[in-house]
Design an enzyme around this catalytic site. Structure first.
Site, mmCIF file in Angstrom:
data_model
loop_
_atom_site.group_PDB
_atom_site.id
_atom_site.type_symbol
_atom_site.label_atom_id
_atom_site.label_comp_id
_atom_site.label_asym_id
_atom_site.label_seq_id
_atom_site.Cartn_x
_atom_site.Cartn_y
_atom_site.Cartn_z
ATOM 1 N N SER A 139 0.834 -1.198 0.000
ATOM 2 C CA SER A 139 0.000 0.000 0.000
ATOM 3 C C SER A 139 0.870 1.249 0.000
ATOM 4 C CB SER A 139 -0.972 -0.049 1.182
ATOM 5 O OG SER A 139 -1.890 1.015 1.131
ATOM 6 N N HIS A 143 -8.164 1.325 -0.797
ATOM 7 C CA HIS A 143 -8.086 0.391 -1.923
ATOM 8 C C HIS A 143 -9.460 -0.144 -2.323
ATOM 9 C CE1 HIS A 143 -3.811 0.774 -1.682
ATOM 10 N NE2 HIS A 143 -3.866 0.481 -0.407
#
Length: 303
Positions: free
Chosen positions: A86, A190
């Protein structure tokens, strides 16, 4: 072959930066970054409590700063590959020379602010599911309206969605899932909930002049090695609203012939996954400067 990796949001803990700032030149370096991005990284990394550093706009630049600082403390090294989970992808972009340190921190500061704004629109969050079969878990999450936002491998998937959807998951776990653990994050990262942040990050990316990576850079989108700096930045932008496929990243590490994996500060999450998914691979997490000697030995043997 050594892979150098950087953790994502949720790895931060109160005071974790304190011992790193005692290294020669570290405090001055962090002060310069703080001035450049308008955020007191030293304060948040040493004195702030868990709620303060849970703030997306704070956590993300703090994690990238810690990753860059701890990697620099290792001295000159050339890993076989780099990757980040991430927001750790921005740290990895700095490792690979795609972005300079200050450019990486400026980008992540804008990323954190944009994602915090997107997260404020609807109350959302993320929960880790431990155990279970992805072929069973993913359809179950979709039935509840949740997104499998992180497919981490080693029997772990992170679900993201509204707090109501996550509450329903606690009451209705997929078959085979042992436990559902709420994560220390402030939004459904996300997922489509982050779509408003993508345009802002794309605008910020236009100000960058990325270089091509000087080591193999493995992307969260699909676990593929990416050779162009411009494409890496493009992927960093889109990844905000797309699932993290760390399982595919680890598959690529295996295909590249990984023998050791080193996780920068605040390490632990990714080495834990690697221990389960990459048997036989040596792992080491940088938690404090006390880990540096062991890390240098690992580098000497595998890099």
């Amino acid at each position: 072959m050594l892979v150098l990796v950087a953790p994502g949001q949720g790895a931060q803990t109160p005071g974790f930066l304190t011992p790193w700032l005692e290294l020669p030149g570290a405090a001055d370096r962090v002060a310069a970054w703080s001035d450049a991005i308008g955020l007191d990284l030293a304060h948040y990394g040493t004195k702030a409590d868990a709620d303060e550093i849970r703030d997306t706009a704070v956590a993300q630049p703090l994690l990238v700063a810690a990753g860059i600082l701890s990697a620099a403390a290792l001295g000159d090294m050339t890993p076989g590959a780099v990757a980040g989970h991430s927001v750790g992808e921005i740290t990895a972009a700095a490792f690979a020379g795609v972005l300079g340190d200050t450019a990486a921190l400026s980008l992540v500061r804008k990323r954190g602010l944009a994602m915090a704004e997107a997260a404020a629109i609807t109350e959302t969050g993320m929960s880790a599911l431990l155990g279970g079969d992805p072929e069973v878990t993913v359809p179950h999450l979709q039935k509840l309206g949740l997104t499998p936002a992180n497919v981490n491998g080693a029997g772990q998937i992170v679900a993201a969605g509204t707090l109501e959807q996550l509450a329903a998951l606690n009451e209705d776990k997929p078959e085979g899932v042992r436990k559902v653990v709420a994560l220390k994050v402030a939004g459904a990262f996300h997922t489509h909930h982050m779509a408003p942040a993508v345009d802002k990050l794309a605008a910020a990316a236009q100000e960058l002049t990325p270089a091509d990576p000087n080591v193999t850079y493995v992307s969260n989108r699909d676990g593929q090695a990416v050779t162009g700096g411009a494409e890496i930045v493009e992927r960093l932008v889109g990844q905000v609203a797309n699932p993290v496929r760390w399982d595919l990243c680890m598959q690529t590490f295996q295909e590249l012939g990984v023998t050791a994996l080193l996780e920068v500060c605040p390490g632990g999450t990714l080495t834990g996954l690697a221990k389960r998914a990459l048997p036989g691979v040596q792992t080491l997490a940088l938690k404090t400067p006390d880990d540096l000697d062991a890390a240098r030995e690992l580098i000497a043997e595998h890099a």
